[in-house]
Design an enzyme around this catalytic site. Structure first.
Site, PDB file in Angstrom:
ATOM      1  CD  GLU A 151     -54.038 -69.436 -79.462  1.00  0.00           C
ATOM      2  OE1 GLU A 151     -53.859 -69.088 -80.643  1.00  0.00           O
ATOM      3  OE2 GLU A 151     -53.958 -68.652 -78.495  1.00  0.00           O
ATOM      4  CG  ASN A 191     -47.577 -66.264 -78.940  1.00  0.00           C
ATOM      5  OD1 ASN A 191     -47.266 -66.573 -80.094  1.00  0.00           O
ATOM      6  ND2 ASN A 191     -48.671 -65.562 -78.668  1.00  0.00           N
ATOM      7  CD  GLU A 192     -48.861 -62.492 -81.749  1.00  0.00           C
ATOM      8  OE1 GLU A 192     -49.762 -61.840 -81.198  1.00  0.00           O
ATOM      9  OE2 GLU A 192     -48.930 -62.864 -82.946  1.00  0.00           O
ATOM     10  CE1 TYR A 224     -52.526 -65.611 -88.311  1.00  0.00           C
ATOM     11  CE2 TYR A 224     -51.306 -64.105 -86.901  1.00  0.00           C
ATOM     12  CZ  TYR A 224     -51.907 -65.340 -87.112  1.00  0.00           C
ATOM     13  OH  TYR A 224     -51.892 -66.298 -86.123  1.00  0.00           O
ATOM     14  CD  GLU A 237     -49.475 -67.037 -83.858  1.00  0.00           C
ATOM     15  OE1 GLU A 237     -50.327 -66.188 -84.195  1.00  0.00           O
ATOM     16  OE2 GLU A 237     -49.187 -67.294 -82.671  1.00  0.00           O
ATOM     17  CD  GLN A 252     -54.813 -71.257 -83.994  1.00  0.00           C
ATOM     18  OE1 GLN A 252     -55.353 -72.156 -83.372  1.00  0.00           O
ATOM     19  NE2 GLN A 252     -54.452 -70.108 -83.440  1.00  0.00           N
TER      20      GLN A 252
HETATM   21  O1  AHR Z   1     -53.635 -67.292 -84.224  1.00  0.00           O
HETATM   22  C1  AHR Z   1     -54.457 -66.442 -83.475  1.00  0.00           C
HETATM   23  C2  AHR Z   1     -53.667 -65.469 -82.615  1.00  0.00           C
HETATM   24  O2  AHR Z   1     -52.950 -64.607 -83.439  1.00  0.00           O
HETATM   25  C3  AHR Z   1     -52.621 -66.062 -81.709  1.00  0.00           C
HETATM   26  O3  AHR Z   1     -53.148 -66.500 -80.512  1.00  0.00           O
HETATM   27  C4  AHR Z   1     -51.690 -64.917 -81.493  1.00  0.00           C
HETATM   28  O4  AHR Z   1     -50.373 -65.336 -81.237  1.00  0.00           O
HETATM   29  C5  AHR Z   1     -51.818 -64.092 -82.755  1.00  0.00           C
HETATM   30  O5  AHR Z   1     -52.017 -62.765 -82.476  1.00  0.00           O
END
Ligand code: AHR
Length: 519
Positions: free
Chosen positions: A50, A197-198, A265, A323, A372
């Protein structure tokens, strides 16, 4: 059928003798025959880049004047490192950044590209010097599939549609003429397209109902071009938000989506507010909670996969966890908007465990992207000006690449428990596959930081003469690689697996990732 039902992972209570420190019981494991049609998609090992912090600028894209090998400004030392692990796909330009990105600002002569503020990530001035052509050149160098995220939050249908035409058409349209003028005569043939995205958050704060209508509109104008069939990908749920997945599956015709995403996450503290937990210098309490939180991935994937099964019995739609990874507090003294964190052996254990979970759900999970690739969150590579190091997480991807597009082999075993502070998690997780040459690979993770595990593994139907292996471990779960000592944690040969007749006897060290090869 849920593969996890086939894989009997029962978390048995430890015996009193074990609790008292006597020799651990031997885990009986069995590697079951696979189905030649069920492969572990290589795309499970995808990465994410990103425009955030130093992932692109100061990462892949070298600062002017930096004395490192470069093509244009693409850092070739990073490219060489990532080529070794065969990154199957690379997602770009975000993340949250994607829904603020206007691709047309990032093509044409660099000096004439307009600048923009990166409002999500530190309000830095983005000069658009790394744009579409530079990203696709990077993918070409890496030999990886580009996975683009189109701007739905603040972009138009026309803008997205033009981007596709610019990249994939070969007719003399204004878009194609411009691409040719910018130096690329042939179509790029980009097939992977995330549409938003999201979209429940930074991508527009939409409700699921509203997003599905928006998605259908955008997907209608996401055209195939000769030689390029698009993989249209729906922006999916936040963690265990079942309603989002249900609404997408119910409202969007199956022929309008190739994949549906999920973001999940691992936060050491488990909380988005306040401290997320430190990347290094943590105690066993934070080690335990990180692994406990990481293991939730299995339940989250199971839940979304079950919803998808209701609407898509034939499992045509891919679930892409595009992600995932450990998200800690940033390194002290660094920009909080840059999400720069160190990477310890603990994170390698999270990576090994998560990839095992994805492998064991390979009937539905067809792709995933670690967040990432460089200098951001659970990175594979960290840089400090000219210096570069490979993180323990990088080494896990190195070990696990043997599973890419290999036939999935289900496992049966009962995991011992690792207990801490009155809670328990399974100490052992694993996955297995058979590659095209017939070699069988077994990836094993022991989360217990104190005890080795002994395993007796039966492999009915597998003929092998030799077993070799590689091991990743260190003295402490909070150890990490530094620019001064970049090889503190790296794989070494593993001699703890022996052939005993038709079985394998394995001693799996505490806090370790081991990948075995049987030939
Ligand atoms: O990976 C960091 C961020 O986490 C990304 O930009 C977003 O899609 C997520 O909330």
């Amino acid at each position: 059928m849920n593969l996890l039902k086939k894989q009997t992972v029962v978390f048995a209570a430890l015996s009193l003798a074990l609790a008292q420190g006597a020799a651990a019981q031997t885990v009986q494991m069995s590697v079951q025959p696979g189905d030649a049609k069920l492969l572990i998609s290589k795309d499970i090992q995808g990465q994410f880049a990103e425009h955030l912090g130093r992932c692109i600028y100061g990462g892949f894209w070298a600062e002017p004047g930096l004395n490192v090998p470069q093509q244009g400004r693409i850092r070739l030392d990073i490219v060489e490192a990532l080529k070794k692990i065969h990154v199957p796909n690379l997602r770009w330009p975000g993340g949250c950044f994607a829904d603020t990105y206007h691709w047309h600002d990032g093509v044409g002569p660099a000096a004439q590209r307009p600048k923009m503020l990166n409002l999500w990530w530190g309000n830095t001035l983005e000069d658009n010097s790394f744009g579409t052509h530079e990203f696709l050149e990077l993918c070409d160098l890496l030999g990886t599939t580009p996975y683009l995220a189109a701007n739905v939050g603040s972009g138009t249908v026309q803008e997205m549609s033009n981007w596709m035409e610019y990249l994939n058409s070969n007719e003399d349209t204004p878009m194609v003429l411009e691409r040719r003028k910018n130096g690329h005569s042939e179509p790029y043939k980009v097939s992977w397209w995330g549409i938003g995205n999201e979209s429940w958050g930074c991508g527009g704060n939409m409700t699921a109902e509203y997003y599905t209508n928006v998605y259908k509109r955008y997907a209608t104008f996401a055209h195939d071009y000769p030689g390029t069939r698009l993989k249209r990908i729906v922006s999916g749920a936040n963690g265990d938000d079942a309603n989002w997945t249900e609404t997408c599956m119910k409202n969007i015709p199956l022929n309008q989506m190739w994949g549906l995403t999920l973001h999940q996450y691992t936060l050491p503290t488990g909380s988005w507010s306040g401290s997320k937990g430190k990347a290094t210098g943590f105690g066993e309490d934070m080690y335990f909670s990180t692994l406990r939180n990481c293991l939730k991935m299995d339940a989250v994937v199971t839940r979304h996969a079950a919803i998808m099964d209701k609407y898509d019995k034939d499992k045509k739609v891919a679930l892409l966890v595009d992600e995932w990874g450990v998200w800690t507090d940033v390194e002290p003294g660094t920009n909080p908007g840059f999400l720069y964190q160190q990477n310890s052996l603990r994170d390698a254990l999270v990576a090994g465990t998560t990839l095992n979970i994805f492998n064991n759900h390979c009937d539905r999970v067809k792709g995933a992207n670690l967040a990432q690739a460089v200098n951001v969150l659970q990175a594979l590579v960290l840089t400090d000006k000219e210096k570069m190091l490979l993180t323990p997480t990088y080494h896990v991807f190195d070990l696990y690449q043997v599973h890419q597009d290999a036939e999935y082999l289900p496992l049966q075993f009962t995991s011992p428990e690792y207990a801490f502070g009155g809670e328990k998690i399974p100490a052992l997780n694993a996955s297995a596959s058979k590659d095209k040459s017939g070699a069988v690979h077994l990836s094993l993770v022991n989360l217990d930081p104190h005890k080795a595990l002994t395993l007796e593994t039966a492999l009915p139907g597998v003929r092998f003469k030799t077993v070799t292996g590689r091991l990743l471990t260190s003295a402490s779960v909070s150890d990490y690689n530094t620019f001064e000592k970049p090889n503190t944690i790296q794989p070494v040969a593993f001699n703890g697996a022996k052939k005993r007749g038709e079985k394998l006897a394995i001693t799996l060290p505490a806090k370790s990732v081991v990948v075995l090869e049987l030939k």
